[in-house]
Design a protein around this motif. Sequence first.
Motif, PDB file in Angstrom:
ATOM      1  N   ILE A   1       0.835  -1.198   0.000  1.00  0.00           N
ATOM      2  CA  ILE A   1       0.000   0.000   0.000  1.00  0.00           C
ATOM      3  C   ILE A   1       0.874   1.254   0.000  1.00  0.00           C
ATOM      4  CG2 ILE A   1      -1.651   1.338   1.372  1.00  0.00           C
ATOM      5  CD1 ILE A   1      -2.832  -1.374   2.278  1.00  0.00           C
TER       6      ILE A   1
ATOM      7  N   SER B   1       2.531   1.619  -3.398  1.00  0.00           N
ATOM      8  CA  SER B   1       1.540   2.027  -4.402  1.00  0.00           C
ATOM      9  C   SER B   1       1.160   3.486  -4.230  1.00  0.00           C
ATOM     10  CB  SER B   1       0.300   1.138  -4.308  1.00  0.00           C
ATOM     11  OG  SER B   1       0.621  -0.217  -4.559  1.00  0.00           O
TER      12      SER B   1
ATOM     13  N   ARG C   1      -2.647  -2.056  -5.018  1.00  0.00           N
ATOM     14  CA  ARG C   1      -3.120  -1.504  -3.754  1.00  0.00           C
ATOM     15  C   ARG C   1      -4.495  -2.047  -3.406  1.00  0.00           C
ATOM     16  NH1 ARG C   1      -3.722   4.925  -3.001  1.00  0.00           N
ATOM     17  NH2 ARG C   1      -5.620   4.524  -4.206  1.00  0.00           N
TER      18      ARG C   1
END
Length: 243
Positions: A80, A83, A100
């Motif tokens: 995450i 991304s 993500r």
Amino acid sequence: MVNKGKACPIIHNIQHQECGIHIWFGVGIGFYLVLFREAFGVKKQGFIIAFVLLLYCLGIPGAVGIAAEKQAAVDDDQIIADSNEIIADNPYDTVAYYKRGKAYFAKKQYDLALKDYNRVIAGAFLDQGYLYEKRGEDDKAIEDYRLAILNDPTYEMAYDHRGFMYNKIGKYDLALIDCNKAIELNPKYPAGYLNKGTAYEKQHLYKEAIAAYRSLLANVPVEDTHHREAAIKRIRALGGTVE
């Protein structure tokens, strides 16, 4: 459903069973090739073949196990974070949204995952619409841009592309609506201003067109020399001055 922390028991058992099968299969091949050499006088190459096959068969389950361990060790929070950095640098990187979204799904953050997946779907419709646009299939292009907007109403590029198509087919009022929406969503998005200016030019509203191009210069970063030069060129062509 992703089961983080430890492998699925069923898959774990299957992997162990497959491991045993591969091991015994490799041992069997080696054994029978040795017998084949004794019976028929096979030369040294037979042992080399047997050894390679044995390593191959023994290596398969090991490789599978290593890959499974690495996959289980994936840090969704890191995906995450990575991304987010990519998207901050390039908001149109569909792959980053997809990765993500998968990470959010694994963390059971379904609303965030759905939002990213919708952006991925919107990106696919945008690309397909652009393909139709290049093929001269205007109606199909407009429909795909509509579907892109339906999946992600915050996708300024989809509004702008549809605005471009409305300009192309002479629906200037609709073009202005879409271009204004693209600019509202992202004031730094240059194509929205250019297509807005074009819509005004097509209607011989030159003062409004110049104002649209000047808005580009006021909002789009100076590093974007390509679009800024295009706006300056149109301003001068319409008899305006660059402030």
